[in-house]
Scaffold this active site. Sequence first.
Site, mmCIF file in Angstrom:
data_model
loop_
_atom_site.group_PDB
_atom_site.id
_atom_site.type_symbol
_atom_site.label_atom_id
_atom_site.label_comp_id
_atom_site.label_asym_id
_atom_site.label_seq_id
_atom_site.Cartn_x
_atom_site.Cartn_y
_atom_site.Cartn_z
ATOM 1 N N ARG A 103 0.837 -1.211 0.000
ATOM 2 C CA ARG A 103 0.000 0.000 0.000
ATOM 3 C C ARG A 103 0.866 1.253 0.000
ATOM 4 N NH1 ARG A 103 -2.790 -3.410 3.503
ATOM 5 N NH2 ARG A 103 -2.004 -2.379 5.394
ATOM 6 N N GLN A 104 1.920 1.242 0.793
ATOM 7 C CA GLN A 104 2.821 2.398 0.844
ATOM 8 C C GLN A 104 3.507 2.614 -0.499
ATOM 9 O OE1 GLN A 104 5.325 1.112 4.035
ATOM 10 N NE2 GLN A 104 3.899 1.792 5.632
ATOM 11 N N GLU A 105 3.902 1.550 -1.151
ATOM 12 C CA GLU A 105 4.603 1.686 -2.424
ATOM 13 C C GLU A 105 3.657 2.051 -3.558
ATOM 14 O OE1 GLU A 105 6.788 -1.953 -2.301
ATOM 15 O OE2 GLU A 105 8.062 -1.159 -0.701
ATOM 16 N N GLU B 160 8.965 -5.928 -4.083
ATOM 17 C CA GLU B 160 8.147 -6.083 -2.871
ATOM 18 C C GLU B 160 7.078 -7.160 -3.066
ATOM 19 O OE1 GLU B 160 7.640 -5.900 0.754
ATOM 20 O OE2 GLU B 160 8.587 -4.004 0.192
#
Length: 123
Positions: free
Chosen positions: A33-35, A70
């Site tokens: 989600r962050q990426e 990731e």
Amino acid sequence: MKPGHTGIARIYKATGFSIQGIKAAFKHEAAIRQEFFLLAFSAIFALAFDFSLTDKCLLMGSVIFLLIVELLNSAVETVVDRVGSEYHELSGRAKDIGSAAVFFALILVSMTWFVVLFNFFGQ
């Protein structure tokens, strides 16, 4: 996927599986989600300034590469967790190696952004 799927049907099915994978990763992995947020930011940032097409591709491509690494790391961790919850040296090693791959991808993103931004704003 059934062995008989070829051509467009195979591509259609594979795309569906990819979308399922993206949804699962987004739901279960905070780093993903962050990426994705970082990718959205990089796209907006790259398009907001008058970067060359090459620089835009480098800025967004480096983040896409990070996301790919990731996703692979998350897949490894999921399989290791599926095998068993008890500690095993090889399980820990597999997770650590996946984490190292993400670390080096982050270094690549940092280097790419530093060079592109320095060349663009430093002139």
